[in-house]
Design an enzyme around this catalytic site. Structure first.
Site, PDB file in Angstrom:
ATOM      1  N   HIS A 125       1.258 -10.384  -2.156  1.00 39.40           N
ATOM      2  CA  HIS A 125       1.037  -9.973  -3.082  1.00 39.40           C
ATOM      3  C   HIS A 125       0.595 -10.683  -4.882  1.00 39.40           C
ATOM      4  CE1 HIS A 125       5.194 -10.029  -5.889  1.00 39.40           C
ATOM      5  NE2 HIS A 125       5.714 -11.598  -5.877  1.00 39.40           N
TER       6      HIS A 125
ATOM      7  N   HIS B  88       0.849   0.137  -3.432  1.00 40.37           N
ATOM      8  CA  HIS B  88       1.476  -0.744  -3.755  1.00 40.37           C
ATOM      9  C   HIS B  88       3.427   0.313  -3.172  1.00 40.37           C
ATOM     10  CE1 HIS B  88       4.358  -2.401  -6.822  1.00 40.37           C
ATOM     11  NE2 HIS B  88       3.295  -3.325  -7.209  1.00 40.37           N
TER      12      HIS B  88
ATOM     13  N   ASP C 234      -4.274  -5.762  -9.153  1.00 44.43           N
ATOM     14  CA  ASP C 234      -4.908  -7.203  -8.749  1.00 44.43           C
ATOM     15  C   ASP C 234      -6.279  -6.561  -8.965  1.00 44.43           C
ATOM     16  OD1 ASP C 234      -3.133  -9.650  -8.355  1.00 44.43           O
ATOM     17  OD2 ASP C 234      -2.274  -8.741  -6.837  1.00 44.43           O
TER      18      ASP C 234
HETATM   19  N1  CMC Z   1      -5.772  -0.935   2.215  1.00 44.61           N
HETATM   20  C1  CMC Z   1      -5.621   0.025   3.565  1.00 44.61           C
HETATM   21  N2  CMC Z   1      -4.608   0.713   3.882  1.00 44.61           N
HETATM   22  C2  CMC Z   1      -2.986   0.666   3.052  1.00 44.61           C
HETATM   23  C3  CMC Z   1      -3.144  -0.412   1.897  1.00 44.61           C
HETATM   24  C4  CMC Z   1      -4.889  -1.358   1.327  1.00 44.61           C
HETATM   25  N3  CMC Z   1      -4.317  -1.932   0.676  1.00 44.61           N
HETATM   26  N4  CMC Z   1      -2.506  -0.569   1.127  1.00 44.61           N
HETATM   27  C5  CMC Z   1      -1.708   0.915   2.107  1.00 44.61           C
HETATM   28  N5  CMC Z   1      -2.370   0.903   3.211  1.00 44.61           N
HETATM   29  C6  CMC Z   1      -1.745   2.295   4.157  1.00 44.61           C
HETATM   30  C7  CMC Z   1      -0.925   1.191   5.535  1.00 44.61           C
HETATM   31  O1  CMC Z   1      -1.954   1.245   6.356  1.00 44.61           O
HETATM   32  C8  CMC Z   1      -0.483   1.940   5.829  1.00 44.61           C
HETATM   33  O2  CMC Z   1      -0.549   2.894   6.623  1.00 44.61           O
HETATM   34  P1  CMC Z   1      -0.410   4.138   8.172  1.00 44.61           P
HETATM   35  O3  CMC Z   1       1.000   5.165   7.828  1.00 44.61           O
HETATM   36  O4  CMC Z   1      -0.965   5.251   8.616  1.00 44.61           O
HETATM   37  O5  CMC Z   1       0.298   3.076   8.851  1.00 44.61           O
HETATM   38  C9  CMC Z   1       0.052   3.160   4.398  1.00 44.61           C
HETATM   39  O6  CMC Z   1      -0.634   2.846   3.417  1.00 44.61           O
HETATM   40  C10 CMC Z   1       1.344   2.229   4.170  1.00 44.61           C
HETATM   41  O7  CMC Z   1       1.371   1.111   3.869  1.00 44.61           O
HETATM   42  P2  CMC Z   1       2.760   0.230   3.569  1.00 44.61           P
HETATM   43  O8  CMC Z   1       1.510  -0.872   4.616  1.00 44.61           O
HETATM   44  O9  CMC Z   1       4.142   0.647   4.736  1.00 44.61           O
HETATM   45  O10 CMC Z   1       2.670  -0.016   2.752  1.00 44.61           O
HETATM   46  P3  CMC Z   1       3.843  -0.654   1.595  1.00 44.61           P
HETATM   47  O11 CMC Z   1       4.566  -0.618   0.604  1.00 44.61           O
HETATM   48  O12 CMC Z   1       4.464  -2.123   2.697  1.00 44.61           O
HETATM   49  O13 CMC Z   1       2.987  -2.190   0.681  1.00 44.61           O
HETATM   50  C11 CMC Z   1       1.223  -3.441  -0.413  1.00 44.61           C
HETATM   51  C12 CMC Z   1       2.404  -2.190   0.260  1.00 44.61           C
HETATM   52  C13 CMC Z   1       0.729  -3.311  -1.675  1.00 44.61           C
HETATM   53  C14 CMC Z   1       2.193  -4.373   0.893  1.00 44.61           C
HETATM   54  C15 CMC Z   1      -0.174  -2.666   0.327  1.00 44.61           C
HETATM   55  O14 CMC Z   1      -0.760  -1.046  -0.065  1.00 44.61           O
HETATM   56  C16 CMC Z   1      -1.234  -3.916   0.457  1.00 44.61           C
HETATM   57  O15 CMC Z   1      -1.421  -4.602   1.620  1.00 44.61           O
HETATM   58  N6  CMC Z   1      -2.246  -3.821  -0.367  1.00 44.61           N
HETATM   59  C17 CMC Z   1      -3.035  -4.889  -0.681  1.00 44.61           C
HETATM   60  C18 CMC Z   1      -3.148  -5.834  -0.624  1.00 44.61           C
HETATM   61  C19 CMC Z   1      -2.395  -6.479  -2.873  1.00 44.61           C
HETATM   62  O16 CMC Z   1      -3.310  -5.468  -3.009  1.00 44.61           O
HETATM   63  N7  CMC Z   1      -1.870  -6.713  -2.886  1.00 44.61           N
HETATM   64  C20 CMC Z   1      -0.970  -6.646  -4.894  1.00 44.61           C
HETATM   65  C21 CMC Z   1       0.129  -5.639  -4.796  1.00 44.61           C
HETATM   66  S1  CMC Z   1       0.338  -5.733  -6.200  1.00 44.61           S
HETATM   67  C22 CMC Z   1       0.594  -6.880  -7.151  1.00 44.61           C
HETATM   68  C23 CMC Z   1       2.397  -7.867  -6.291  1.00 44.61           C
HETATM   69  O17 CMC Z   1       2.594  -6.669  -7.534  1.00 44.61           O
HETATM   70  O18 CMC Z   1       2.169  -8.205  -5.612  1.00 44.61           O
END
Ligand code: CMC
Length: 447
Positions: free
Chosen positions: A272, A311, A367
């Site tokens: 986050h 996201h 971010d």
């Molecule tokens: N790098 C590589 N792969 C990713 C990433 C990433 N940053 N984000 C998602 N994926 C992949 C993930 O491995 C999954 O792949 P598969 O379907 O093959 O298993 C797919 O994309 C869907 O990911 P998810 O984890 O189910 O997606 P989510 O909606 O639960 O997670 C997130 C959202 C923001 C936690 C995630 O994209 C992430 O960890 N990003 C990196 C951390 C980050 O930049 N966070 C800041 C978010 S914006 C600021 C805020 O509002 O907090």
């Protein structure tokens, strides 16, 4: 059910019993509690929805922030984020979030005065802060001190009175930058700087952060404006992890300081608000442009994530990231280019062309570039989530007030699917086998 009610309903057939149910649809939503009537037998508890991480569950009705993640749209109270970033100020946007409308000149002046009036903190907060180790993470300090404010203002427990709520809002908006700057100076062993009410909200924060021997601190107007815009961009983002924490903790009717401290704690995490800090660590680790392809490959193979990308809601370019990228170039004209910028641009270029990221609709989020700006402005990486917290405070407060006033809200208390042991009899310690923990099942170390 009338004809029009029928047209706005969902028919579910339970194949276990053959029974059909009609559930009303309102605002594109069914009420999960309507599922409870669906039972396989009389003893059955009733159907539940299973939704870890709330991927498809609305926890509240809200009129504050609108997001269309597919189109990359973000609006506060109906105003596009691009217009607010260009034409508003952080305090004016905070007013908008809180009250629902933009203020006229007089209201804005009173609002600004009221918040400035509350920028000082009780001297015991200073002493409290001194208890932290010299190397304490400023975000940990912020979580602790915001929570501690509840002990300084016991009147805040009176959440049912509008005047009391308004007072806590002013206090929190006023004191958050002061405590944030104190947490930074604590880590350097520098004396705290008193608020300067002649300066703007953001200018005063910069003064409390960076003022040294000079009699009057004059913030660089380009950097002051850039930071103000960054605060606007972070001010609210509907039901994100930290806002959900504020609402969840606030639903117990606790005072707002405790609820906002929970929001700060949630924001601390690297998925986050800690992501901007993680982006800088990631770029430093990559080290040079020629190592980017190998890094992307490792991410695709599952060893870590590309921080600042992806996201839950945006499946398009995060509109905040677009604005931040523009601001970055303006800031770098003042401060000199952040050496990590070229790497970030190349990382973005490669990722946006790569099938892995394209297929999963992973774009830069808020971010990805914000950390580069903060770093160029002289903030240490540990301060990045703290800056996010300053920006997000009006959003947390607006959401908290909306919740307190919402007659439909109840204490947050999700259900679970119990997969544990059936009922069994307690065994005296002498009668227990040597190793009762199933390591494979629980992944625990030996006891
Ligand atoms: N790098 C590589 N792969 C990713 C990433 C990433 N940053 N984000 C998602 N994926 C992949 C993930 O491995 C999954 O792949 P598969 O379907 O093959 O298993 C797919 O994309 C869907 O990911 P998810 O984890 O189910 O997606 P989510 O909606 O639960 O997670 C997130 C959202 C923001 C936690 C995630 O994209 C992430 O960890 N990003 C990196 C951390 C980050 O930049 N966070 C800041 C978010 S914006 C600021 C805020 O509002 O907090």
């Amino acid at each position: 059910m009338s004809d029009s009610e029928h047209r706005n309903s969902l028919t579910i057939t339970d194949n276990r019993t053959g029974k059909s149910y009609e559930l009303p649809i309102e605002d594109g939503t069914i009420r999960s509690m309507d599922l409870r009537q669906i039972k396989a037998s009389d003893e059955d508890f009733g159907l539940l929805g299973y939704d870890p991480g709330y991927l498809n569950t609305a926890s509240c009705k809200s009129s504050i922030t609108y997001i269309d993640g597919d189109k990359g749209i973000l609006r506060y109270r109906g105003y596009p984020i691009e217009q607010l970033a260009e034409k508003s100020t952080f305090l004016e946007t905070a007013y908008l979030l809180m009250k629902g409308e933009l203020p006229d000149k007089e209201r804005l002046a009173v609002w600004t005065y009221n918040i400035r009036y509350h920028t000082e903190v009780h001297t015991n907060i200073t002493k409290f802060m001194e208890g932290f180790r010299y190397d304490a993470h400023p975000m940990g300090i912020l979580v602790g001190t915001v929570g501690a404010l509840s002990t300084f203002y016991p009147d805040a427990k009176d959440i049912s009175h509008e005047e009391s709520r308004k007072l806590q809002v002013r206090r929190l908006l006023g004191k958050i930058p002061t405590m944030a700057a104190m947490s930074f100076r604590h880590s350097l062993g520098l004396p705290y700087v008193a608020p300067d009410t002649e300066l703007s909200y953001t200018g005063n924060f910069l003064s409390m952060m960076f003022k040294s021997m000079e009699r009057y601190y004059k913030p660089n107007p380009v950097l002051e404006h850039a930071l103000d815009v960054l605060f606007i961009l972070h001010a609210d983002h509907e039901q994100n992890c930290s806002t959900n924490a504020v609402r969840s903790v606030g639903s117990s009717n606790v005072d707002p300081y405790s609820a906002i401290a929970a929001g700060c704690a949630a924001l601390y995490g690297p998925l986050h608000g800690g992501a901007n800090e993680a982006v800088i660590h990631m770029l430093n680790e990559i080290g040079s442009i020629d190592r980017i392809p190998a890094f992307i490959k490792s991410v695709k193979e599952g060893s870590g994530r590309l921080m600042g990308f992806g996201h839950r809601v945006y499946k398009n370019y995060d509109p905040r990231a677009k604005i931040i990228k523009e601001i970055a170039f303006r800031v770098f004209e003042e401060t000199g280019k952040n050496p990590l910028l070229d790497m970030a641009l190349e990382l973005e270029r490669i990722a946006l062309e790569d099938d892995y990221f394209v297929k999963r609709k992973l774009y830069p989020n808020v971010d990805f570039y914000s950390g580069l700006i903060y770093q160029a402005m002289g903030f240490p990486t540990e301060m990045f989530p703290v800056l996010f917290a300053i920006g997000r405070t009006p959003g947390w407060l607006a959401q908290w007030i909306e919740q307190v006033k919402d007659p439909e809200q109840k204490i947050a208390r999700p259900r679970q699917i119990y997969l544990g042991e059936e009922c069994r009899d307690f065994m005296p310690i002498e009668a227990r086998p040597k190793k009762i923990v199933d390591e494979a099942k629980f992944g625990m170390c030996r006891i």
